[in-house]
Design an enzyme around this catalytic site. Structure first.
Site, PDB file in Angstrom:
ATOM      1  CG  ASP A  16       6.728  -0.554  30.780  1.00 43.58           C
ATOM      2  OD1 ASP A  16       7.834  -0.063  31.076  1.00 43.58           O
ATOM      3  OD2 ASP A  16       6.258  -1.576  31.319  1.00 43.58           O
ATOM      4  CE1 TYR A  18      13.530  -5.994  30.177  1.00 45.16           C
ATOM      5  CE2 TYR A  18      13.815  -3.617  30.338  1.00 45.16           C
ATOM      6  CZ  TYR A  18      14.250  -4.849  29.891  1.00 45.16           C
ATOM      7  OH  TYR A  18      15.399  -4.935  29.138  1.00 45.16           O
TER       8      TYR A  18
END
Length: 220
Positions: A16, A18
């Site tokens: 991932d 952010y």
């Protein structure tokens, strides 16, 4: 959870972006300068509203109301500013609101990267594992963030959910990973600091690693 035997079969590692590679709360430093004593609150509210918008869009009419992540991030910031600093409206008419909004959005393109990120990505590359990002961010947004953080040479793939017009936790979003890497979900490790993201990735079929930011200051 992952078995030791399963981990031996990993051929690709997707992260991932952010909150996991990029510290979304590093924005609080600038927010504090612009809104004294409200920086942390603004950063948290901004992030919460940003994720809320992605969920609303993805669960409403199969993404028919899709807007790019950057657009939702802008909208979430407007909400956060108006919530934490209503008294500042005195100066909003003279352009103060837009000025602060632009400054924070500009900083969001250049979020701090967690210090462990480069070391971990480099180690994965040395082991000949495919590396990549699988993110809600739209392509331009991710390209700028990755280049600004100096991670472009450490990532084989930067995958945006934009083509399917659905945000995580939609399975269609996670399915973009194996398509891009050519590695099956069972042989892919997905890493996220967001518990909801790690859980949904597990349901999709990835092996997963949830980095709990509440128990350690790691590459969250």
């Amino acid at each position: 959870t992952n078995t030791v035997e399963g981990m031996k079969k990993i051929r690709a590692v997707l992260f991932d972006a952010y909150g996991t590679l990029f510290d979304v709360y590093s924005i609080a430093l600038l927010a504090e300068q612009l809104f004294p004593a409200q920086g942390q609150r603004l950063a948290q509210l901004w992030r919460d509203k940003q994720i809320e918008y992605t969920r609303l869009i993805t669960t409403s009419n199969f993404g028919a109301h899709y807007q790019p992540f950057w657009t939702l991030t802008e909208a979430a910031l407007r909400y956060a500013i108006k919530t934490v600093a209503p008294a500042a409206r005195i100066g909003w008419d003279s352009g103060g609101f837009e000025e602060h909004h632009r400054a924070l959005m500009g900083q969001y393109r250049h979020l701090s990267v967690f210090p462990e990120a480069r070391e971990v990505l480099g180690a994965l590359r040395e082991r000949s594992l495919a590396t990549g990002i699988l993110s809600n961010g739209d392509p331009e947004m991710l390209e700028i963030s990755v280049r600004s953080a100096g991670l472009d040479l450490l990532l084989d793939h930067v995958i945006s959910v934009h083509p399917v017009r659905l945000f995580k936790t939609a399975p269609e979003a996670y399915a973009l990973g194996p398509v891009a890497t050519g590695v099956s979900a069972e042989q892919t490790l997905f890493v996220s600091a967001n518990s909801w993201d790690a859980l949904a990735a597990t349901w999709f079929g990835f092996q997963t690693l949830w980095l709990n930011p509440s128990c350690c200051h790691a590459m969250a």
